[in-house]
Design a protein around this motif. Structure first.
Motif, PDB file in Angstrom:
ATOM      1  N   GLU A 102       4.801 -11.305   0.217  1.00 15.14           N
ATOM      2  CA  GLU A 102       3.676 -10.863   1.238  1.00 15.14           C
ATOM      3  C   GLU A 102       3.676 -11.847   2.438  1.00 15.14           C
ATOM      4  OE1 GLU A 102       0.597  -8.215  -1.564  1.00 15.14           O
ATOM      5  OE2 GLU A 102       0.264 -10.431  -1.022  1.00 15.14           O
ATOM      6  N   LEU A 103       3.785 -13.191   2.043  1.00 11.02           N
ATOM      7  CA  LEU A 103       3.586 -13.910   2.988  1.00 11.02           C
ATOM      8  C   LEU A 103       4.972 -14.065   3.917  1.00 11.02           C
ATOM      9  CD1 LEU A 103       2.403 -16.620   4.402  1.00 11.02           C
ATOM     10  CD2 LEU A 103       3.364 -17.888   2.866  1.00 11.02           C
ATOM     11  N   PHE A 104       6.067 -13.917   3.290  1.00 12.31           N
ATOM     12  CA  PHE A 104       7.490 -13.886   4.167  1.00 12.31           C
ATOM     13  C   PHE A 104       7.413 -12.832   4.917  1.00 12.31           C
ATOM     14  CE2 PHE A 104      11.667 -12.090   4.405  1.00 12.31           C
ATOM     15  CZ  PHE A 104      12.367 -13.310   4.861  1.00 12.31           C
ATOM     16  N   SER A 105       6.961 -11.474   4.502  1.00 13.74           N
ATOM     17  CA  SER A 105       6.800 -10.267   5.324  1.00 13.74           C
ATOM     18  C   SER A 105       5.908 -10.710   6.612  1.00 13.74           C
ATOM     19  CB  SER A 105       6.300  -9.271   4.519  1.00 13.74           C
ATOM     20  OG  SER A 105       7.284  -8.963   3.475  1.00 13.74           O
ATOM     21  N   ALA A 106       4.788 -11.199   6.375  1.00 16.99           N
ATOM     22  CA  ALA A 106       4.035 -11.390   7.745  1.00 16.99           C
ATOM     23  C   ALA A 106       4.491 -12.452   8.556  1.00 16.99           C
ATOM     24  CB  ALA A 106       2.819 -11.857   6.978  1.00 16.99           C
ATOM     25  N   MET A 107       5.412 -13.179   7.948  1.00 18.14           N
ATOM     26  CA  MET A 107       5.478 -14.339   9.022  1.00 18.14           C
ATOM     27  C   MET A 107       6.852 -13.559   9.688  1.00 18.14           C
ATOM     28  SD  MET A 107       5.673 -17.708   6.354  1.00 18.14           S
ATOM     29  CE  MET A 107       6.149 -19.012   7.561  1.00 18.14           C
ATOM     30  N   ILE A 110      -1.872  -9.854   6.283  1.00 17.38           N
ATOM     31  CA  ILE A 110      -0.643 -10.195   5.559  1.00 17.38           C
ATOM     32  C   ILE A 110      -0.105  -9.302   4.840  1.00 17.38           C
ATOM     33  CG2 ILE A 110       0.270 -11.987   3.866  1.00 17.38           C
ATOM     34  CD1 ILE A 110      -1.631 -14.083   4.801  1.00 17.38           C
ATOM     35  N   LYS A 111      -1.160  -8.651   3.969  1.00 18.38           N
ATOM     36  CA  LYS A 111      -0.680  -7.498   3.380  1.00 18.38           C
ATOM     37  C   LYS A 111      -0.544  -6.226   4.039  1.00 18.38           C
ATOM     38  CE  LYS A 111      -3.291  -8.869  -0.992  1.00 18.38           C
ATOM     39  NZ  LYS A 111      -2.243  -8.973  -1.946  1.00 18.38           N
ATOM     40  N   LEU A 136       4.061  -2.763   6.187  1.00 17.58           N
ATOM     41  CA  LEU A 136       4.782  -1.971   7.214  1.00 17.58           C
ATOM     42  C   LEU A 136       6.224  -2.791   7.527  1.00 17.58           C
ATOM     43  CD1 LEU A 136       1.792  -2.192   9.549  1.00 17.58           C
ATOM     44  CD2 LEU A 136       2.697  -0.107   8.981  1.00 17.58           C
ATOM     45  N   LEU A 137       6.566  -3.927   7.153  1.00 14.84           N
ATOM     46  CA  LEU A 137       7.998  -4.471   7.099  1.00 14.84           C
ATOM     47  C   LEU A 137       9.016  -3.415   6.981  1.00 14.84           C
ATOM     48  CD1 LEU A 137       9.685  -6.802   7.814  1.00 14.84           C
ATOM     49  CD2 LEU A 137       9.304  -7.471   5.585  1.00 14.84           C
ATOM     50  N   PRO A 138       8.879  -2.458   5.743  1.00 11.13           N
ATOM     51  CA  PRO A 138       9.961  -1.622   5.715  1.00 11.13           C
ATOM     52  C   PRO A 138      10.032  -0.829   6.985  1.00 11.13           C
ATOM     53  CG  PRO A 138       8.853  -1.831   3.883  1.00 11.13           C
ATOM     54  CD  PRO A 138       7.975  -2.535   4.765  1.00 11.13           C
ATOM     55  N   THR A 139       9.346  -0.428   7.629  1.00  5.53           N
ATOM     56  CA  THR A 139       9.314   0.235   8.814  1.00  5.53           C
ATOM     57  C   THR A 139      10.141  -0.318   9.910  1.00  5.53           C
ATOM     58  OG1 THR A 139       7.160   1.303   8.564  1.00  5.53           O
ATOM     59  CG2 THR A 139       8.142   1.694  10.708  1.00  5.53           C
ATOM     60  N   PHE A 140       9.992  -1.567   9.978  1.00  2.87           N
ATOM     61  CA  PHE A 140      10.767  -2.410  10.898  1.00  2.87           C
ATOM     62  C   PHE A 140      12.283  -2.568  10.305  1.00  2.87           C
ATOM     63  CE2 PHE A 140       8.882  -5.725  13.537  1.00  2.87           C
ATOM     64  CZ  PHE A 140       7.556  -5.207  13.775  1.00  2.87           C
ATOM     65  N   ILE A 141      12.603  -2.432   9.167  1.00  5.04           N
ATOM     66  CA  ILE A 141      13.829  -2.594   8.435  1.00  5.04           C
ATOM     67  C   ILE A 141      14.559  -1.310   8.734  1.00  5.04           C
ATOM     68  CG2 ILE A 141      15.240  -2.865   6.387  1.00  5.04           C
ATOM     69  CD1 ILE A 141      13.095  -4.993   5.443  1.00  5.04           C
ATOM     70  N   ILE A 144       7.048  -1.915  17.883  1.00  4.89           N
ATOM     71  CA  ILE A 144       6.512  -2.703  18.993  1.00  4.89           C
ATOM     72  C   ILE A 144       5.284  -3.009  18.750  1.00  4.89           C
ATOM     73  CG2 ILE A 144       6.297  -3.196  21.285  1.00  4.89           C
ATOM     74  CD1 ILE A 144       8.793  -1.759  21.717  1.00  4.89           C
ATOM     75  N   VAL A 145       4.145  -2.020  18.567  1.00  5.57           N
ATOM     76  CA  VAL A 145       3.038  -2.188  18.312  1.00  5.57           C
ATOM     77  C   VAL A 145       2.640  -2.860  17.097  1.00  5.57           C
ATOM     78  CG1 VAL A 145       0.609  -0.747  18.060  1.00  5.57           C
ATOM     79  CG2 VAL A 145       2.265   0.010  19.730  1.00  5.57           C
ATOM     80  N   ILE A 146       3.061  -2.515  15.997  1.00  8.19           N
ATOM     81  CA  ILE A 146       2.839  -3.109  14.670  1.00  8.19           C
ATOM     82  C   ILE A 146       3.257  -4.636  14.971  1.00  8.19           C
ATOM     83  CG2 ILE A 146       3.868  -3.707  12.396  1.00  8.19           C
ATOM     84  CD1 ILE A 146       4.575  -0.720  12.210  1.00  8.19           C
ATOM     85  N   GLY A 147       4.492  -5.145  15.440  1.00  9.06           N
ATOM     86  CA  GLY A 147       4.589  -6.431  15.538  1.00  9.06           C
ATOM     87  C   GLY A 147       3.588  -6.993  16.601  1.00  9.06           C
ATOM     88  N   GLY A 148       3.545  -6.548  17.692  1.00 10.04           N
ATOM     89  CA  GLY A 148       2.292  -7.163  18.570  1.00 10.04           C
ATOM     90  C   GLY A 148       1.039  -7.264  17.861  1.00 10.04           C
ATOM     91  N   VAL A 149       0.462  -6.378  17.147  1.00  7.44           N
ATOM     92  CA  VAL A 149      -0.880  -6.531  16.613  1.00  7.44           C
ATOM     93  C   VAL A 149      -0.890  -7.816  15.690  1.00  7.44           C
ATOM     94  CG1 VAL A 149      -2.502  -5.351  15.206  1.00  7.44           C
ATOM     95  CG2 VAL A 149      -1.624  -4.113  17.043  1.00  7.44           C
ATOM     96  N   VAL A 150       0.098  -7.850  14.851  1.00 12.72           N
ATOM     97  CA  VAL A 150       0.292  -8.767  13.824  1.00 12.72           C
ATOM     98  C   VAL A 150       0.356 -10.216  14.589  1.00 12.72           C
ATOM     99  CG1 VAL A 150       1.641  -9.859  12.018  1.00 12.72           C
ATOM    100  CG2 VAL A 150       1.131  -7.435  11.896  1.00 12.72           C
TER     101      VAL A 150
END
Length: 361
Positions: free
Chosen positions: A8-13, A135-136, A141-146, A271-277
């Motif tokens: 989870e930490l890896f995904s958030a970073m 973080i969670k 949401l990382l799978p959406t990025f991938i 883009i919105v997901i990445g920006g908000v995080v």
């Protein structure tokens, strides 16, 4: 604080690192060799990020506490105040990046102020909870990025005019422009921005394998951004990539995947997901730094004033987008990123070997 896993930490970073970095061709000053500059900067990022992890493990504390332990209470708090301003400033810069992207592409009739308010409302809502929620959420949401990255990878082959020859000749201008593009620009953005996680590491009680996951993060970020750079240059060409405000979005507009066209709404989501995080993490770092400076038991009452400051800064930070980019890539990199991301942490590391750190309980 809910339990956080390493994945989870890896995904958030990773989402944090890619947040605004994917919008641009980092190191475009090296022209067709920008991808080489990205690889060189990634290699240099391993010791930089390793230094952050070592400092955390040595002191078992957040950044302000480390600074006080290393420099004493007065100087330490003064430096912590500078870092609080720095986190606020970068949060405002990233907010302005996404303001300009939305206004310049999707919401052309919308005032920048309205976009800023909308983004910051979401950010402040996230910060009403502990950082584990962010973080969670990033992990989910990382799978959406991938998934979107896979579509981009295959879709780019259908772009008219794509050619590997646009990366040629390699090192036509020598190695000097490549080195100049890598250092300090790409090293500090996005890799040096991981210093914000020194405000998060103590909160999540992960130490044993932290270094391994951080090194994997640097490798994953470097691979992702290198591929992104190659795709943009081979599709748009160096001249168009350098001229475009948001070359990533420009690529999406001309990209097709099978019978699908106009994929930009899907990438707007990414883009919105990445920006908000990214904005949330910087804002959290600023608030936690202020909490540490003033020894506050609670930080949530700071949310509204801090959010207001970020909003105001995002509007007044520059009169125009070209000026905003010029300040960010030239002045901010040399005079703000380098001292705060590299020089001061390096001094602290040296001091930690001279005098044994007193770990915080």
């Amino acid at each position: 604080m809910k339990k956080i896993t390493y994945t989870e930490l890896f995904s958030a970073m990773l989402v944090f690192e890619l947040g605004s970095a994917i919008l641009f061709v980092l190191g475009i000053s090296a022209k067709q060799d920008a991808w080489i500059a990205m690889i060189i900067a990634t290699i240099a990022a391993f010791p930089l990020v390793y230094m952050y992890v070592v400092l955390f493990k040595k002191y078992n504390a957040n950044l302000p506490q480390i600074l006080e332990a290393a420099f004493g209470k007065i100087l330490g708090k003064a430096l912590s105040a500078i870092y609080a301003i720095y986190f606020l400033y970068i949060a405002a810069r990233v907010t302005r990046d996404f303001d300009e992207l939305n206004v310049g592409t999707i919401y052309k009739e919308t005032p920048i102020s309205a976009i800023s308010i909308a983004i910051l409302i979401v950010v402040l809502y996230y910060l009403m909870f502990d950082i584990s929620v962010t973080i969670k959420s990033a992990h989910i949401l990382l799978p959406t990025f991938i998934f979107l990255a896979i579509i981009q990878f295959f879709g780019v082959f259908n772009v008219t005019g794509i050619s590997i020859k646009k990366l040629m000749p390699i090192l036509n201008n020598g190695l000097a422009p490549v080195i100049k593009a890598a250092f300090p620009q790409i090293l500090t953005f996005p890799y040096g921005e991981l210093i914000t996680f020194m405000m998060i590491f103590p909160e999540i009680h992960l130490k044993k394998d932290l270094n391994k996951y951080c090194m994997a993060l640097v490798a994953a970020t470097g691979l992702w951004l290198t591929i992104n750079t190659v795709e943009i240059i081979t599709s748009l060409g160096v001249a168009e990539a350098a001229r475009s405000n948001f070359p990533f979005y420009q690529l999406v507009l001309i990209m097709k995947f099978g019978s699908f066209r106009n994929l930009d709404p899907f990438y707007a989501v990414e883009i919105v997901i990445g920006g908000v995080v990214k904005i949330t993490v910087f804002t959290y770092a600023a608030i936690k730094t202020l909490q540490s400076i003033f020894d506050l038991k609670e930080y949530k009452f700071l949310l509204l004033p801090v959010g207001t400051i970020i909003y105001a800064l995002s509007i007044i930070i520059a009169d125009s987008y070209p000026l905003h980019i010029l300040i960010g890539l030239k002045l901010t990199t040399v005079y703000i990123h380098v001292p705060l991301q590299i020089i001061i942490p390096l001094i602290v590391l040296i001091l930690s070997f001279i005098k044994k750190p007193q770990k915080q309980q």
